[in-house]
Design a protein around this motif. Structure first.
Motif, PDB file in Angstrom:
ATOM      1  N   SER A  52       0.856  -1.184   0.000  1.00 49.72           N
ATOM      2  CA  SER A  52       0.000   0.000   0.000  1.00 49.72           C
ATOM      3  C   SER A  52       0.889   1.228   0.000  1.00 49.72           C
ATOM      4  O   SER A  52       1.743   1.393   0.874  1.00 49.72           O
ATOM      5  CB  SER A  52      -0.901  -0.014   1.238  1.00 49.72           C
ATOM      6  OG  SER A  52      -1.542   1.244   1.352  1.00 49.72           O
ATOM      7  N   GLY A  55      -2.150   4.721   0.590  1.00 52.89           N
ATOM      8  CA  GLY A  55      -3.537   4.259   0.630  1.00 52.89           C
ATOM      9  C   GLY A  55      -3.994   3.495  -0.595  1.00 52.89           C
ATOM     10  O   GLY A  55      -5.096   2.961  -0.607  1.00 52.89           O
ATOM     11  N   LYS A  56      -3.164   3.436  -1.638  1.00 51.66           N
ATOM     12  CA  LYS A  56      -3.523   2.638  -2.816  1.00 51.66           C
ATOM     13  C   LYS A  56      -2.693   1.369  -2.813  1.00 51.66           C
ATOM     14  O   LYS A  56      -1.514   1.396  -2.465  1.00 51.66           O
ATOM     15  CB  LYS A  56      -3.217   3.407  -4.101  1.00 51.66           C
ATOM     16  CG  LYS A  56      -4.223   4.472  -4.454  1.00 51.66           C
ATOM     17  CD  LYS A  56      -3.921   4.943  -5.863  1.00 51.66           C
ATOM     18  CE  LYS A  56      -4.821   6.090  -6.275  1.00 51.66           C
ATOM     19  NZ  LYS A  56      -4.487   6.546  -7.634  1.00 51.66           N
ATOM     20  N   ILE A  57      -3.322   0.280  -3.242  1.00 54.69           N
ATOM     21  CA  ILE A  57      -2.636  -1.008  -3.149  1.00 54.69           C
ATOM     22  C   ILE A  57      -2.044  -1.413  -4.498  1.00 54.69           C
ATOM     23  O   ILE A  57      -2.718  -1.381  -5.525  1.00 54.69           O
ATOM     24  CB  ILE A  57      -3.599  -2.079  -2.618  1.00 54.69           C
ATOM     25  CG1 ILE A  57      -3.910  -1.759  -1.145  1.00 54.69           C
ATOM     26  CG2 ILE A  57      -2.990  -3.468  -2.729  1.00 54.69           C
ATOM     27  CD1 ILE A  57      -4.967  -2.605  -0.528  1.00 54.69           C
ATOM     28  N   TYR A  58      -0.763  -1.773  -4.453  1.00 60.02           N
ATOM     29  CA  TYR A  58      -0.027  -2.198  -5.650  1.00 60.02           C
ATOM     30  C   TYR A  58       0.482  -3.607  -5.434  1.00 60.02           C
ATOM     31  O   TYR A  58       0.909  -3.963  -4.337  1.00 60.02           O
ATOM     32  CB  TYR A  58       1.149  -1.256  -5.920  1.00 60.02           C
ATOM     33  CG  TYR A  58       0.691   0.155  -6.218  1.00 60.02           C
ATOM     34  CD1 TYR A  58       0.478   0.580  -7.523  1.00 60.02           C
ATOM     35  CD2 TYR A  58       0.417   1.051  -5.177  1.00 60.02           C
ATOM     36  CE1 TYR A  58       0.017   1.858  -7.795  1.00 60.02           C
ATOM     37  CE2 TYR A  58      -0.045   2.329  -5.434  1.00 60.02           C
ATOM     38  CZ  TYR A  58      -0.243   2.733  -6.746  1.00 60.02           C
ATOM     39  OH  TYR A  58      -0.706   3.987  -7.015  1.00 60.02           O
ATOM     40  N   ASN A  59       0.444  -4.398  -6.504  1.00 61.69           N
ATOM     41  CA  ASN A  59       0.961  -5.762  -6.422  1.00 61.69           C
ATOM     42  C   ASN A  59       2.273  -5.911  -7.174  1.00 61.69           C
ATOM     43  O   ASN A  59       3.145  -6.659  -6.758  1.00 61.69           O
ATOM     44  CB  ASN A  59      -0.046  -6.749  -7.023  1.00 61.69           C
ATOM     45  CG  ASN A  59      -1.221  -6.991  -6.094  1.00 61.69           C
ATOM     46  OD1 ASN A  59      -1.090  -6.885  -4.888  1.00 61.69           O
ATOM     47  ND2 ASN A  59      -2.369  -7.291  -6.666  1.00 61.69           N
ATOM     48  N   THR A  64       6.227   2.066  -9.870  1.00 58.91           N
ATOM     49  CA  THR A  64       5.391   2.925  -9.029  1.00 58.91           C
ATOM     50  C   THR A  64       6.277   3.808  -8.141  1.00 58.91           C
ATOM     51  O   THR A  64       7.069   3.295  -7.353  1.00 58.91           O
ATOM     52  CB  THR A  64       4.484   2.053  -8.130  1.00 58.91           C
ATOM     53  OG1 THR A  64       3.800   1.135  -8.956  1.00 58.91           O
ATOM     54  CG2 THR A  64       3.503   2.924  -7.366  1.00 58.91           C
ATOM     55  N   GLU A  71       3.399   7.020   2.645  1.00 57.66           N
ATOM     56  CA  GLU A  71       3.068   6.003   3.632  1.00 57.66           C
ATOM     57  C   GLU A  71       3.123   4.648   2.924  1.00 57.66           C
ATOM     58  O   GLU A  71       2.379   4.412   1.972  1.00 57.66           O
ATOM     59  CB  GLU A  71       1.650   6.232   4.177  1.00 57.66           C
ATOM     60  CG  GLU A  71       1.260   5.206   5.211  1.00 57.66           C
ATOM     61  CD  GLU A  71      -0.245   5.081   5.376  1.00 57.66           C
ATOM     62  OE1 GLU A  71      -0.721   5.292   6.480  1.00 57.66           O
ATOM     63  OE2 GLU A  71      -0.931   4.776   4.380  1.00 57.66           O
ATOM     64  N   VAL A  73       3.027   0.490   3.310  1.00 57.18           N
ATOM     65  CA  VAL A  73       2.667  -0.618   4.199  1.00 57.18           C
ATOM     66  C   VAL A  73       2.720  -1.913   3.409  1.00 57.18           C
ATOM     67  O   VAL A  73       2.100  -2.025   2.347  1.00 57.18           O
ATOM     68  CB  VAL A  73       1.242  -0.433   4.773  1.00 57.18           C
ATOM     69  CG1 VAL A  73       0.935  -1.532   5.780  1.00 57.18           C
ATOM     70  CG2 VAL A  73       1.085   0.937   5.410  1.00 57.18           C
ATOM     71  N   LEU A  74       3.448  -2.881   3.928  1.00 54.90           N
ATOM     72  CA  LEU A  74       3.485  -4.201   3.303  1.00 54.90           C
ATOM     73  C   LEU A  74       2.274  -5.014   3.766  1.00 54.90           C
ATOM     74  O   LEU A  74       1.929  -5.009   4.954  1.00 54.90           O
ATOM     75  CB  LEU A  74       4.770  -4.932   3.716  1.00 54.90           C
ATOM     76  CG  LEU A  74       5.744  -5.250   2.586  1.00 54.90           C
ATOM     77  CD1 LEU A  74       6.085  -4.006   1.797  1.00 54.90           C
ATOM     78  CD2 LEU A  74       6.997  -5.923   3.107  1.00 54.90           C
ATOM     79  N   LEU A  75       1.651  -5.712   2.821  1.00 54.72           N
ATOM     80  CA  LEU A  75       0.492  -6.537   3.134  1.00 54.72           C
ATOM     81  C   LEU A  75       0.690  -7.910   2.510  1.00 54.72           C
ATOM     82  O   LEU A  75       1.384  -8.042   1.503  1.00 54.72           O
ATOM     83  CB  LEU A  75      -0.786  -5.915   2.537  1.00 54.72           C
ATOM     84  CG  LEU A  75      -1.058  -4.449   2.876  1.00 54.72           C
ATOM     85  CD1 LEU A  75      -2.177  -3.913   2.000  1.00 54.72           C
ATOM     86  CD2 LEU A  75      -1.434  -4.315   4.345  1.00 54.72           C
TER      87      LEU A  75
END
Lengths: 81, 159, 286, 747
Positions: A52, A55-59, A64, A71, A73-75
């Motif tokens: 993230s 606030g946008k999620i990238y795979n 990018t 900000e 964040v690893l998910l």
């Protein structure tokens, strides 16, 4: 440096740090930098993660951009139905 | 193994076919007659996707042997529209977006048509119970019930 | 596998007697499921729907004879039959979907010998008789004597049920059948209960029959349940006693459709509710 | 602002409710689904499946089956000579055809192709398998204990602490702050444990395909799937084929809900086709669908939440244990991410365990992990509200996540729509309608991420000026309509001038599967951009015709216009006129767009439901149901409503009656629609959909995915409703009548 927030079980593999700092200007540099700094994260990063950024999620998209203020964040890698 | 010769009427056309004893009407419709509008969702009469009309009554074609159809009159989804003119129910299903994936749609249309022929003024509850044997997993039935009710109201208004 | 379409009872009996692996096909709603699942592999299937006497509902001695090939939907459309035996017709109407109704038969429901068959408790309290044809002629047997176990019947070799007879409706009587299922439709009964009552001139219950389904290998016709009603007006105390008796009579198992405790409780609840309807019908109130 | 960011605008086509383009085929029976086509010389395939929950396969004798006339191929695992290196591919292969052990009741062990269905069935019956039955485990809590039968050794990830069975393959944790500190600040803390049963997606169309595969490695596959590119890539990976040699065409699809985002049998069909040298049609029976394709996970969850008297959540913690079936994987991490996602919390911790069992490999099911993530959390919040005498909508509003909230899974939210759904719920007449005896009203919130992913769209302007649009995602609920609408909107042409088709894998580039509620968002984005690409070309052609600079051309209402008085005075050139002279101005006109569409917008919903409980039987009747959900922008409102209603209906089934029931022998006892009870028409009321539109800042039209979020709140909304109606808290799904009655009697 970019502050990267790790989820709990990843933090355990990164010397217990919830947040680590990595020198990176884009997603690829971030992922490469993480493995260099914390080799124990490699198995999970190879299995796949989502990231993230503001606030946008990238795979996947290596290019990018990430700024020092971002900000990050690893998910776990997300899946859908 | 010798096969059984069956002569029947399907969608107003005289039709004959050869079938094995253990073949269902659905098997013959789909595999021998290319009438693939009737679907196999369960093979046990629990989903209604294979619904056809035999001598005026709704039947799960997966629960009827093809050999039983000798001399019977069968209606399937393929016979519902008249040429390029859709049946009012078909039209209302489109207007109400009463289908998503569409796999249950042929069975539901055949069943709903049979209902309206018997009861032109069904209550919502009557429609829901009549169609209880037709499973739909996409829509929650809401738009389907509305389409059937609206068709009934329209047909009454036109009469 | 052969397919035969006899046009007389004698032909059907001859075919059935000739081959121990033969199966009778009425509505087919159970047989075809078993065929597909590979649970049965008959050598010959005997379709009885071309035997004209088996396809009609007729009045006989004040009662009703229902051919073994008559689908439930036809019973439901028969106003006079429904007026006499609403519980039986409603029970038959509960078997499966509209599509199943177009095919399923009372005789098939009976001979399939499922403990959960909806029409059986209703027929039993109605005092229904099954007419059996066989190599040795014809006999009439009380419906409750046909199922002998789960999936088993007392029919002999070469025998088949050709019709069900519902006796004349007694004066001031009513019947009802209720079942419990988890959904509103399309399920097998977890518990079923049929009740039939007749009232005397004072409005007291002079005769009662109570049958429970899906709580034992075969239908339970319970005298102890009936005794709670007989001589009463069907007041709350009697109905509570009935519920307790039904719960006590039920001998269910735990399975995927329900627990022992649940089935016993619900047997009582259904008995009470069915009795209320039957009594109201006997009084002409419903 | 980049052009793919949201821009407010007045729509002409988007937001209307036209009839879907595939509608007539679907109401007349002409539409062709997975099982609806045949090929010359075609054989019928069939699969033999293990009757045991766990068994070593000592040997398989196929000689009798091979000897049957009409049997053209019999295969077992030995015929799959290629061994994939990738562990996911190896697992898929093993799941399609068991290797050393059968891991669950229904696991494929052999397959045949024959000239008729009945010969194929007879051949299966003639195959003799020598099984050594092994101990099995199907319950998630049992499977986690040390000493439980191990499904496969050596698959545990490095993140699992010691002390668990090897069946526990993965663990993840999310959250921030310190819940223990938070609980100290609470006026009331409630801790409860919950269970949910495995539920199946329950699509009405069983899996079906038609395969050909030559000895040269060239093949064609017709299949019902949510992603034919995925099927191609997996089949190629499992069989060692070149993806480019295998063309996969998606049939119409009869429902999927995540269950058709996986490969269950297609490699088997291809192998039968290769061995027999003939086309092979392979279809699952309903029994096979239940036994051998993934239901979603069952779960066992502990939740603890602390709340102040005025409704502020001070601490929140949850542990999720989800069984993933017979292979590693699992979605407990998604439960752990989604459970508390609707709330703005200072102290929150969640933990998820992925657990293998002797059950079919779990599959994605509509917002995978999120429903069992939300159910325990929303149940405990409801109970806190009851005990603290708080309005459950007020309390949720007090804690609601909004723009700038740091989510429970980490990221900070941009503009989101949770508050809007809660406020809409508060002001809806449903909220204040009177309730009768034995009736209760429940509310619950839900969250889902929504995805994007790899997407290709090609848009052709035909010589007559009509438009053909090719996309690569199976249309599962009306997406061709939505794509045509977005293309028409962007081009400024009437909707009937556009036709959208689903291209096969040889005709368009890679596309991610139809999942994650991604299609309207991602394929829509690519469609808009492909249309803009075509517009740029058409502007150039007009500029060339007029002899002016392309920069001086505007596009509006389906025509090129000089941009202003300085550009020159020319009558507009319509798309028809430009198309008619395309050969003279440089050749055919087509736009295309290829993208990995990342940055999808998250979505939220609030559901409200009334139920009535029969106190004597425990039966639950759903009386009224209202869905409030943020769609970003509803492109085709009918199909947005349909997604809301369908998700709610599936959630109702999950909450009340649906469950996988295993016997002590580890066999599935209800592999059919008779005893796996999905809602029928007479079980449900009308389901009122309330669409809210809080634009997704990452999509030009503001679109968010809508397909999945609607299944997240129902489990808890119904549990809350039933618990209030019954006067006792229900903590195990499904709330089937025996469970409800037992709870009532225990009270």
């Amino acid at each position: 440096m970019v502050a990267v927030r790790l989820w709990g079980s990843l933090a355990e593999l990164a010397d217990g740090q919830q947040t680590v700092e990595i020198e990176a200007a884009n997603l690829r540099q971030l992922l490469d930098g993480l493995v260099r700094a914390y080799p124990a994260l490699k198995p999970q990063l190879e299995r796949g993660v989502s990231v993230s950024i503001d606030g946008k999620i990238y795979n996947d998209t290596w290019a990018t951009p990430i700024s020092e203020e971002s900000e990050v964040v690893l998910l776990n890698r997300l899946v859908g139905g | 193994m010798s096969r059984i010769h069956v002569t029947t009427t399907i969608n107003n056309d005289e039709t004959d076919y050869l079938c094995e004893t253990d073949e269902t009407l659905l098997d013959v419709l789909r595999d021998h007659l290319d009438l693939t509008g009737s679907k196999e969702g369960c093979g046990s009469g629990d989903c209604g996707a294979c619904t056809v009309v035999v001598d005026g009554r709704l039947v799960c074609s997966c629960l009827m042997l093809a050999a039983e159809a000798e001399g019977r009159t069968i209606e399937t989804i393929e016979g519902m529209a008249g040429g390029d003119a859709l049946h009012p129910l078909q039209q209302k299903f489109l207007e109400h977006a009463a289908l998503q994936c569409g796999i249950c749609t042929p069975g539901i249309l055949v069943a709903a048509k049979n209902l309206l022929e018997r009861n032109p003024n069904p209550s919502e509850e009557e429609v829901r119970y009549w169609l209880a044997g037709n499973l739909c997993r996409c829509t929650g039935y809401d738009k389907i019930i509305r389409a059937v009710m609206d068709t009934a109201a329209n047909t009454r208004g036109a009469a | 596998m052969r397919f035969e379409t006899p046009t007389s009872v004698d032909q059907a009996v001859a075919l059935l007697a000739a081959d121990p692996e033969a199966r009778v096909l009425a509505g087919g709603t159970d047989l075809l499921v078993r065929l597909r699942a590979g649970q049965v592999a008959p050598s010959v299937i005997i379709d009885i729907k071309r035997i004209s006497e088996m396809t009609v509902i007729s009045q006989e001695d004040g009662g009703w004879r229902i051919g073994a090939a008559v689908p439930s939907a036809e019973m439901n459309e028969h106003a006079a039959l429904k007026a006499d035996w609403p519980g039986v017709v409603e029970a038959a109407d509960l078997i499966g979907s509209t599509q199943i109704q177009g095919r399923a038969t009372l005789a098939g429901n009976l001979c399939n010998a499922s403990p959960a068959a909806d029409s059986v408790p209703a027929m039993v309290v109605a005092g229904a008789l099954a007419r059996i044809a066989g190599p040795n002629g014809t006999r009439d047997v009380a419906v409750q004597d046909i199922p002998s176990g789960v999936g088993k019947t007392s029919l002999g070799k070469g025998e088949l049920v050709t019709s069900i007879y519902l006796p004349p409706k007694p004066a001031h009587s009513g019947d009802a059948y209720l079942r419990f299922i988890p959904r509103s439709e399309m399920d097998i009964a977890v518990v079923g209960c049929g009740v039939a009552v007749a009232l005397d001139d004072q409005g007291k219950i002079s005769a009662a029959r109570v049958a429970l389904g899906a709580v034992a290998p075969t239908v339970i016709l319970s005298q102890s349940c009936a005794d709670t009603l007989i001589g009463t007006t069907g007041d709350d105390a009697a109905l509570d006693a009935l519920a307790a008796a039904a719960t006590a009579e039920a001998k269910p198992i735990d399975d995927k459709r329900g627990t022992i405790a649940f089935r016993k409780d619900v047997a009582g609840v259904l008995a009470k509710r069915a009795a209320k309807i039957a009594i109201a019908r006997a009084k002409g109130e419903a | 602002m980049p052009k793919d960011e949201y821009q407010s605008r007045d729509f002409k086509v988007v937001g209307t409710r036209p009839i879907r383009p595939d509608g007539i085929d679907k109401v007349t029976g002409k539409a062709r689904y997975g099982a609806d086509i045949t090929a010359p010389g075609m054989l019928w395939g069939a699969i033999l499946r293990s009757p045991h929950a766990h068994a070593r396969i000592r040997g398989i004798d196929t000689s009798k089956a091979r000897a049957i006339k009409g049997v053209k191929a019999v295969i077992t695992r030995d015929d799959f000579t290629y061994q994939p290196e990738d562990s996911d591919m190896a697992d898929i292969l093993d799941n399609c055809m068991a290797g050393e052990t059968a891991r669950y009741d229904g696991h494929a062990v052999a397959a045949v192709a024959a000239t008729s269905k009945s010969i194929a069935r007879a051949a299966l019956a003639a195959i003799e398998v020598d099984y050594e039955v092994l101990p099995h485990v199907t319950d998630v809590d049992e499977a986690m204990k040390p000493g439980a039968p191990v499904i496969e050794s050596g698959r545990q990830q490095e993140n699992v602490p010691k002390g668990y069975s090897e069946n526990v393959t993965g663990r993840s944790q999310y959250g921030h702050g310190d819940p223990e500190e938070g609980f100290k600040q609470a006026d009331l803390v409630i801790k409860r444990s919950f269970k949910t049963a495995a539920t199946h997606q329950g699509y009405i169309e069983p899996h079906a395909c038609l395969a050909t595969l030559g000895s040269d490695g060239q093949g064609d596959l017709w299949v019902c799937t949510q992603g034919h590119y995925m099927v191609r890539n997996v089949c190629a990976g499992v069989l060692g084929l070149d993806a480019g040699q295998l063309r996969v065409t998606a049939s119409e699809i009869g429902g999927g809900f995540g269950g058709k985002t996986h490969v269950w049998m297609e490699p088997t069909a291809l192998m039968l086709a290769r061995k027999s040298g003939k086309p092979v049609k392979l279809m699952m029976s309903r029994d096979e669908v239940f036994r051998a394709t993934g239901p979603t996970a069952s779960s066992s969850v502990d939740v603890k939440i602390g709340m102040t008297k005025d409704g502020k959540i001070t601490g929140a913690a949850a542990t999720y244990r989800l069984q993933a079936g017979a292979y590693p994987g699992g979605i407990a991490f998604l439960s752990a991410m989604c459970g508390f996602a609707p709330y703005d919390l200072e102290n929150v911790r969640t933990e998820g365990f992925e657990v293998m069992t002797n059950r079919p490999k779990a599959a994605a099911y509509r917002a995978p992990g999120a429903p069992m993530g939300a159910y325990p959390v929303e149940s405990v919040i409801d109970e806190l509200c009851q005990k603290l005498d708080l309005d459950p909508l007020d309390a949720r509003l007090k804690n609601a996540a909004r723009e700038g909230t740091k989510s429970s899974y980490g990221p900070t939210y941009p503009a989101i729509g949770l508050e809007a759904t809660l406020k809409a719920a508060q002001s809806h007449p449903h909220w204040t309608a009177p309730l009768g005896p034995n009736q209760g009203r429940g509310v619950a919130c839900g969250f889902w991420f929504n995805f994007g992913g790899d997407t290709c769209v090609s848009l052709m302007v035909n010589p007559d000026g009509t438009v053909s649009l090719s996309e690569g995602n199976p249309d599962i609920g009306g997406s061709r309509a939505s794509m045509s609408m977005m293309a028409a909107e962007e081009l400024g042409v009437p909707l009937d001038q556009v036709r959208t088709i689903i291209a096969d894998t040889a005709s368009l580039g890679q596309n991610e599967v139809t999942d994650g509620s991604r299609v309207t968002f991602a394929v829509g984005l690519a469609t808009i951009k492909a249309a803009r690409h075509a517009v740029e070309i058409m502007k150039e052609r007009a500029a060339m015709t007029w002899g002016i600079d392309p920069e001086a051309v505007d596009w509006r209402d389906g025509a090129a216009h000089p941009a202003g008085p300085n550009a020159g005075k020319f009558p507009p050139m319509t798309i028809k006129e430009i198309a008619a002279i395309a050969s003279n101005t440089g050749g055919p006109i087509a736009g295309h767009h290829e993208v990995n569409a990342e940055g999808a917008g998250v979505s939220f919903a609030t559901h409200m439901v009334d139920t009535e409980v029969d106190p004597e039987t425990g039966a639950v009747k759903v009386l009224r149901y209202t869905v409030f959900q943020d769609a970003g922008k509803a492109v085709h409102p009918d199909y947005v409503e349909g997604q809301f209603q369908g998700g709610a209906a599936q959630g109702i089934g999950w909450a009340i009656n649906e469950e996988y029931i295993y016997g002590d022998d580890g066999r599935l006892q209800n592999a059919g629609f008779l005893d796996y009870r999905i809602p029928v028409a007479s079980d449900l009321p009308m389901i009122e959909p309330v669409i809210l539109e809080i634009p997704n800042p990452g999509h030009p039209y503001g679109v968010r995915g809508v397909g999945e979020t609607s299944i997240v709140p129902p489990l808890a909304a119904i549990a809350n409703s039933v618990s209030r109606a019954a006067g006792v808290r229900l903590t195990s799904l499904p709330m089937s009548p025996p469970k409800v009655l037992a709870a009532l009697k225990a009270e």
